[in-house]
Design a protein around this motif. Structure first.
Motif, mmCIF file in Angstrom:
data_model
loop_
_atom_site.group_PDB
_atom_site.id
_atom_site.type_symbol
_atom_site.label_atom_id
_atom_site.label_comp_id
_atom_site.label_asym_id
_atom_site.label_seq_id
_atom_site.Cartn_x
_atom_site.Cartn_y
_atom_site.Cartn_z
ATOM 1 N N UNK A 170 0.828 -1.204 0.000
ATOM 2 C CA UNK A 170 0.000 0.000 0.000
ATOM 3 C C UNK A 170 0.865 1.258 0.000
ATOM 4 N N UNK A 171 2.038 1.222 0.623
ATOM 5 C CA UNK A 171 2.946 2.367 0.569
ATOM 6 C C UNK A 171 3.377 2.644 -0.873
ATOM 7 N N UNK A 172 3.591 1.587 -1.637
ATOM 8 C CA UNK A 172 4.039 1.747 -3.021
ATOM 9 C C UNK A 172 2.893 2.006 -3.996
ATOM 10 N N UNK A 173 1.755 1.367 -3.765
ATOM 11 C CA UNK A 173 0.665 1.401 -4.749
ATOM 12 C C UNK A 173 -0.542 2.252 -4.357
ATOM 13 N N UNK A 174 -0.616 2.664 -3.087
ATOM 14 C CA UNK A 174 -1.741 3.459 -2.580
ATOM 15 C C UNK A 174 -3.073 2.752 -2.824
ATOM 16 N N UNK A 175 -3.982 3.376 -3.559
ATOM 17 C CA UNK A 175 -5.320 2.818 -3.806
ATOM 18 C C UNK A 175 -5.317 1.678 -4.820
ATOM 19 N N UNK A 176 -4.173 1.393 -5.418
ATOM 20 C CA UNK A 176 -4.080 0.307 -6.392
ATOM 21 C C UNK A 176 -3.683 -1.002 -5.737
ATOM 22 N N UNK A 177 -4.037 -1.169 -4.464
ATOM 23 C CA UNK A 177 -3.745 -2.400 -3.732
ATOM 24 C C UNK A 177 -4.990 -2.860 -2.981
ATOM 25 N N UNK A 178 -5.248 -4.170 -3.041
ATOM 26 C CA UNK A 178 -6.381 -4.780 -2.346
ATOM 27 C C UNK A 178 -5.916 -6.078 -1.701
ATOM 28 N N UNK A 179 -6.323 -6.300 -0.451
ATOM 29 C CA UNK A 179 -6.020 -7.539 0.261
ATOM 30 C C UNK A 179 -7.320 -8.291 0.520
ATOM 31 N N UNK A 180 -7.344 -9.577 0.199
ATOM 32 C CA UNK A 180 -8.463 -10.470 0.538
ATOM 33 C C UNK A 180 -7.904 -11.558 1.438
ATOM 34 N N UNK A 181 -8.522 -11.728 2.608
ATOM 35 C CA UNK A 181 -8.081 -12.779 3.527
ATOM 36 C C UNK A 181 -9.271 -13.260 4.340
ATOM 37 N N UNK A 182 -9.176 -14.484 4.875
ATOM 38 C CA UNK A 182 -10.291 -14.993 5.679
ATOM 39 C C UNK A 182 -10.326 -14.357 7.059
ATOM 40 N N UNK A 183 -11.509 -14.358 7.619
ATOM 41 C CA UNK A 183 -11.687 -13.882 8.988
ATOM 42 C C UNK A 183 -12.783 -14.746 9.603
ATOM 43 N N UNK A 184 -12.592 -15.152 10.833
ATOM 44 C CA UNK A 184 -13.641 -15.954 11.471
ATOM 45 C C UNK A 184 -14.799 -15.045 11.847
ATOM 46 N N UNK A 185 -15.974 -15.604 11.938
ATOM 47 C CA UNK A 185 -17.175 -14.801 12.160
ATOM 48 C C UNK A 185 -17.177 -14.089 13.511
ATOM 49 N N UNK A 186 -16.414 -14.566 14.488
ATOM 50 C CA UNK A 186 -16.413 -13.938 15.812
ATOM 51 C C UNK A 186 -15.215 -13.005 16.029
ATOM 52 N N UNK A 187 -14.407 -12.777 15.014
ATOM 53 C CA UNK A 187 -13.244 -11.904 15.127
ATOM 54 C C UNK A 187 -13.629 -10.479 14.738
ATOM 55 N N UNK A 188 -13.268 -9.483 15.552
ATOM 56 C CA UNK A 188 -13.579 -8.098 15.165
ATOM 57 C C UNK A 188 -12.773 -7.690 13.926
ATOM 58 N N UNK A 189 -13.370 -6.909 13.090
ATOM 59 C CA UNK A 189 -12.698 -6.435 11.879
ATOM 60 C C UNK A 189 -11.898 -5.189 12.224
#
Length: 127
Positions: A29-48
């Motif tokens: 994100x430091x290099x690409x700014x808005x041209x970066x997206x992360x997709x990762x799993x999260x358990x349903x009981x974990x705060x975002x």
């Protein structure tokens, strides 16, 4: 360049893998700014948690068998990736790279250790 980092590592883990994924995301994100997206799993009981980068948390039920969680995760990322339209996919997971290569995306695989399964080894050699 628009980069999508798709990982099957949960950011809420607190282990070395989770920390490494967050560190890589910060650099991207430091290099690409808005041209970066992360997709990762999260358990349903974990705060975002709030992050500096665009993050798509994919809720994956822990009650499902591992293989089904894996397939569900990849399928759940597809609509986000098609909407985001990255020029490149980056992943630490050979299955993710294989799936998105078959869908016509350019992808890079970050390898950390030899494959433990014949399927992973075959996918790596094939793609």
């Amino acid at each position: 360049m628009k980069l999508a980092y798709i990982t099957t590592i949960s950011l809420s883990g607190g282990d070395a893998q989770s920390i490494q994924v967050e560190s890589m995301a910060t650099v991207f994100v430091d290099a690409l700014q808005q041209d970066f997206l992360l997709c990762s799993p999260i358990s349903s009981n974990t705060p975002r948690t709030h992050t500096r980068y665009q993050w798509i948390p994919i809720v994956v039920s822990a009650s499902l068998p591992r293989t089904l969680r894996y397939i569900f995760f990849i399928l759940a990322t597809v609509r986000h990736i098609y909407r985001y339209k990255p020029t490149h996919i980056y992943s630490r997971d050979i299955g993710v790279v294989a799936a998105y290569t078959l869908l016509g995306f350019r992808a890079t695989y970050e390898m950390h250790k030899p494959f433990e399964t014949r399927l992973g080894d075959w996918l790596f050699r094939f793609f």
